[in-house]
Design an enzyme around this catalytic site. Structure first.
Site, PDB file in Angstrom:
ATOM      1  N   LYS A   1      -9.251   2.841  -2.444  1.00  0.00           N
ATOM      2  CA  LYS A   1      -9.404   2.115  -1.717  1.00  0.00           C
ATOM      3  C   LYS A   1     -10.831   2.238  -0.867  1.00  0.00           C
ATOM      4  CE  LYS A   1      -7.481   1.907   2.680  1.00  0.00           C
ATOM      5  NZ  LYS A   1      -6.232   1.747   3.916  1.00  0.00           N
TER       6      LYS A   1
ATOM      7  N   ILE B   1      17.255   0.250  34.706  1.00  0.00           N
ATOM      8  CA  ILE B   1      17.491  -1.302  34.180  1.00  0.00           C
ATOM      9  C   ILE B   1      16.649  -0.145  32.857  1.00  0.00           C
ATOM     10  CG2 ILE B   1      15.044  -0.968  34.776  1.00  0.00           C
ATOM     11  CD1 ILE B   1      15.502  -4.364  34.319  1.00  0.00           C
TER      12      ILE B   1
ATOM     13  N   GLY C   1      22.539   3.130  35.405  1.00  0.00           N
ATOM     14  CA  GLY C   1      22.689   1.689  36.137  1.00  0.00           C
ATOM     15  C   GLY C   1      21.221   1.381  36.302  1.00  0.00           C
TER      16      GLY C   1
ATOM     17  N   CYS D   1      -5.425  -2.715   2.169  1.00  0.00           N
ATOM     18  CA  CYS D   1      -6.027  -2.542   4.082  1.00  0.00           C
ATOM     19  C   CYS D   1      -7.051  -3.083   4.295  1.00  0.00           C
ATOM     20  CB  CYS D   1      -4.891  -1.272   4.225  1.00  0.00           C
ATOM     21  SG  CYS D   1      -4.220  -1.950   5.790  1.00  0.00           S
TER      22      CYS D   1
ATOM     23  N   GLU E   1       1.271  -1.345  -0.339  1.00  0.00           N
ATOM     24  CA  GLU E   1      -0.183  -0.270   0.128  1.00  0.00           C
ATOM     25  C   GLU E   1       1.361   0.869   0.096  1.00  0.00           C
ATOM     26  OE1 GLU E   1      -2.161   0.553   3.745  1.00  0.00           O
ATOM     27  OE2 GLU E   1      -3.309   1.417   2.868  1.00  0.00           O
TER      28      GLU E   1
ATOM     29  N   LYS F   1       3.470  17.456  28.989  1.00  0.00           N
ATOM     30  CA  LYS F   1       4.901  16.776  29.207  1.00  0.00           C
ATOM     31  C   LYS F   1       4.947  15.959  28.302  1.00  0.00           C
ATOM     32  CE  LYS F   1       6.405  16.579  33.914  1.00  0.00           C
ATOM     33  NZ  LYS F   1       6.761  15.663  35.182  1.00  0.00           N
TER      34      LYS F   1
ATOM     35  N   THR G   1      15.602   7.712  28.161  1.00  0.00           N
ATOM     36  CA  THR G   1      15.412   6.754  28.002  1.00  0.00           C
ATOM     37  C   THR G   1      14.068   6.572  29.398  1.00  0.00           C
ATOM     38  OG1 THR G   1      16.520   7.498  29.561  1.00  0.00           O
ATOM     39  CG2 THR G   1      17.513   6.068  28.464  1.00  0.00           C
TER      40      THR G   1
ATOM     41  N   ASN H   1      14.438  18.994  38.863  1.00  0.00           N
ATOM     42  CA  ASN H   1      14.780  18.352  37.793  1.00  0.00           C
ATOM     43  C   ASN H   1      16.137  19.660  37.099  1.00  0.00           C
ATOM     44  OD1 ASN H   1      12.062  17.780  37.292  1.00  0.00           O
ATOM     45  ND2 ASN H   1      10.694  19.306  37.683  1.00  0.00           N
TER      46      ASN H   1
ATOM     47  N   TYR I   1      -9.332   6.050  12.772  1.00  0.00           N
ATOM     48  CA  TYR I   1      -9.470   6.378  14.175  1.00  0.00           C
ATOM     49  C   TYR I   1      -7.858   5.686  14.119  1.00  0.00           C
ATOM     50  CZ  TYR I   1      -9.244   1.365  12.076  1.00  0.00           C
ATOM     51  OH  TYR I   1      -8.885   0.211  11.762  1.00  0.00           O
TER      52      TYR I   1
END
Lengths: 539, 539
Positions: free
Chosen positions: A111, A290, A288, A147, A44, A507, A392, A368, A117
């Site tokens: 199509k 996860i 350091g 599709c 497509e 944010k 991260t 902060n 949505y």
């Protein structure tokens, strides 16, 4: 009548907007497969990449499309080409499919079912036309679809009734955990119910927040015959039909857990974002903990250790074990790590703002500042060496706003943006089953932002096992506070968490994009106002 | 037959999502106007505020709507109520209008024409129904419409043919420069062509990037009778009809320049963003340049000098005149200003990153560090005192990326986000015609970011008079490079500028929202991919 048909299926990773580049790739493949098979099909909007968004409104974009479309038409010699592309007519744009053969346009399909949505905005761009398209080719009556059409029973019924013997559908169906199963079940259902072979071609590769997993599939003989293409990898495969029987031997991708799929999806998405945007590499802050450990591991799996750089930026609250963990992590991955202590900068900032903020306490203000000092350092290196800063943060943090705008939220790409903390742990453990790369004591440490002495996430949040369940119900399933309480969650916790989610929309609006994995990501999937009186309501 | 009809028009500034609060306001007004007029009308989706975006999908939102809708229905005693609200039926949502009278629902209309372009996404939310609604009330046949419906000739024709004698349309039509004229021309056209009175009620107030200007208007007698409500202000007015003649004396807002309108729009938008989001006030970096001067002036005009705080953060490249200008500006406005020199922080950063970035030169890397140091200071004060950081960047800068992510782009609201530099000057000069508030030497200085010694914007950019024309043609009118060159712009400049625009999408994606003023803002109006192969193309 003895009929045969061979179809080459090009599951490609194309670049949105690069009409000329995509066209060159398509032409090269067409040339190679000419005479090799009867038909070659592309996904497509493969000409432009999917989704081109508002680029599609540009006159220069349109012009480029038409030029390249003509070239591809002319390239169809002995092999027919099925190609997805935008089509412009008067003031309308169609999500179209062209069937080219012997340099001629045999048929053009628009199509019918335009998704509008979740992450989709196709009604912003396209006009739908409710008209089926059946092409008679080599004595086959081929029903052509795009599709979303295949998710619409009415369309399938009508095209089958109109005489289609085989369905060819070109797709750009974004990855979501568990979606592949739903998609395949649907295809099986149609194939079985109507006893009709289905050629389902999906795009592969990542585009901004979207991931396309490939996993194209060919079904025949009521679903008993299956031929599946790679997941998360390009592939061109050719399938052969004798009448309506698939000649190829059954080939099915081995079943993988959703964890493994998610991991692969994140790796591909990171690879594509960095390379399609021409970054030299990636850089990130390693704490350091996860989240940064998993992020850096995915980055190395995506682009290789030579292109990934880590910076550990301890502050006086950073525990020694954190510095040690970061170093061990870098060593295990074989990447460069620099240690830059931010004490002196932090102190300088405090000195400067003291005349204005008199009662400096270790509140969120000072936390902060730490996070933002780190961001400045990472961004400086990024600006200098054209390396992408990887954010991260994870989805649980984004949800409740436990991350600093212009601080740890800084960066161009947030690999774990749609990954809850619970899933972060699962992904880390999964990755370790391939090779032990994330130290156990990083996985087992109690999560902490280390922005204050002896700070732990659980000081102010419920355990992640509880938090993530609330988040899922509220964000993905739209449950209300009352409904959550009825499910058995603690009322006080529910109120606190929901208020945090609602109040942190500003944010999220300024945070970097990241790959969509769940049914509702913080991105195109969830469009909430910043200014809202709903957030303060008790219902 | 001698008929009379009085209609009260409630042009209100409501809060998106605050269903209960909006409802309370509506009920209070209904109570006050009961018996006073025959009908009182409220704007499109006034129950929820417009646009509620994805909040509308929430079950708790729906529930709240239904509860409050019932209350409003019950409140209609002697006066009929026309109210805009979402209506849920099975799995569909409609953009609806209810006509309540004597506690009963007389009629419910569903918007036919759903805008899904520019800033609008109504097809994401609503289902349209092609059915007119004419209510017979007090011997009048009232044709009821919602917003976009009136832009559709087919609908107007058909409702007129069905016997409507008067059109009542409830709207949420966002402000754009010159749009009011287009809108009024359209209403005049319909009123004249069909000789039908039109009651056009528009919402007032700002919601995130959208501004609603009010300017509700009543037209009768082929447009010769006019009654107009305030612009940028709430108002409830009552108009009286005898048969189809408007009894009220003509009242038309005085014609204002688009500059004055824009200024008022920005003031209202700033006021609403700060107050609807419950900030204590606003804070910004004052540089002695025109952008921050205009921004702070608008802020003071919006929320008053007591709530606005300025920080001047000079660096060693900052000229003395800049510091002086900033101080004079603050004094003229009567606001607090603090001076914080960032030399020491900058030097500390350079010291820390030296081991990693060896060849420190005054490149963009170091310029960005300056801007980011300033952001940290502003954000710290913002976090401490709950004051909104105002971003001072303008549209010309956002377009070409001449602003620092997490630096001068930091902040919650960017008043000049959709204002080109050329328009910045015009607005400053306009404001000075009311009272001399922006020093002439700030207006007359050559623009500079002062991030390097003796740096001027025009060192690397064409004059703003040229740049802004290119930007307008490329961004608002979608012209291609070639088309721009054909218009007479220098080829080298065109290529440079367009490449800058295309390559800075990632920055715009993380920048704060700001009020939409033009036909295409950097926001909901323009949805470009970050990852794009189109930007590198020469067409």
């Amino acid at each position: 009548m003895n009929r045969t048909l061979s179809i080459s299926i090009a599951q490609l990773n194309l670049l949105v907007g690069d009409i000329k580049g995509n066209s060159e790739r398509i032409l090269k493949i067409v040339k190679k497969y000419d005479k090799y098979s009867d038909i070659i099909i592309f996904s497509e909007l493969s000409l432009t990449g999917y989704p081109p968004e508002d680029l599609i409104f540009r006159s220069d974009f349109k012009k480029d499309c038409l030029i390249q479309l003509k070239r591809i038409q002319k390239a169809s010699k002995h092999t027919a080409i099925i190609l997805g592309h935008p089509w412009y007519e008067k003031n309308k744009i169609f999500n179209a499919l062209s069937f080219f053969y012997k340099e001629k346009l045999i048929s053009r399909y628009f199509k019918q079912s335009l998704p509008n949505y979740g992450v989709f905005d196709e009604l912003r761009y396209f006009t739908s036309v409710h008209k089926n398209c059946i092409v008679k080719f080599k004595n086959y009556r081929l029903g052509l679809l795009i599709c979303e059409d295949i998710w619409n029973n009415k369309i399938i019924n009508s095209i089958k009734n109109a005489g289609a013997e085989m369905l060819l559908t070109i797709n750009a169906s974004p990855f979501e955990i568990h979606k592949q199963k739903i998609r395949n079940n649907l295809l099986f259902y149609h194939c079985k119910k109507f006893n009709i072979p289905i050629i389902y071609l999906n795009q592969v590769g990542a585009q901004d927040e979207l991931i396309f997993d490939g996993n194209s599939i060919i079904l025949a003989n009521k679903g008993k015959q299956i031929y599946q293409l790679n997941e998360f990898k390009e592939q061109i495969a050719t399938v052969y039909f004798k009448n309506l029987t698939l000649i190829n031997k059954n080939k099915k991708n081995k079943k993988t857990s959703y964890i493994e799929q998610t991991y692969k999806a994140l790796v591909m998405s990171t690879y594509d974002y960095i390379n399609k945007n021409n970054f030299n590499g990636a850089i990130l802050g390693l704490s350091g903990g996860i989240d940064s450990s998993l992020t850096v591991t995915i980055a190395v799996d995506a682009i290789g250790k030579e292109r990934v750089q880590a910076i550990m930026m301890p502050f006086r609250y950073t525990r020694k074990i954190s510095i040690l963990n970061a170093k061990i992590q870098a060593k295990l991955l074989g990447i460069k790590i620099n240690i830059i202590n931010i004490n002196s900068i932090f102190d300088e900032f405090i000195k400067l703002i003291k005349p204005i903020i008199k009662d400096i306490k270790y509140t969120v203000v000072e936390e902060n500042i730490q996070a933002r000092c780190r961001a400045i350092i990472l961004m400086a290196i990024s600006n200098k060496y054209n390396k992408l800063v990887l954010t991260t943060s994870n989805k649980s943090e984004s949800a409740v706003g436990y991350s600093t705008l212009y601080g740890d939220l800084a960066g161009g790409f947030n690999i774990l943006k749609d990954i809850s903390k619970t899933l972060v742990f699962k992904l880390a453990k999964y990755r370790n089953t391939i090779s032990t790369i994330i130290p156990k004591n990083i996985i087992n440490r109690a999560p902490s932002a280390e922005l204050a002495p002896r700070q732990l996430d659980q000081d102010t949040l419920p355990p992640y096992s509880v938090l993530d369940k609330i988040l899922k119900e509220y964000i993905e399933n739209n449950l209300s506070k009352n409904e959550l309480i009825k499910l058995g969650f603690n009322k006080k916790i529910v109120y606190k968490i929901i208020d945090l989610i609602d109040n942190n929309e500003y944010k999220r609006r300024q945070s970097p994009i990241g790959p969509k994995i769940t049914v509702r990501n913080f991105g195109k999937d969830r469009r909430y106002p910043i200014t809202s009186g709903f957030k303060n309501k008790i219902i």
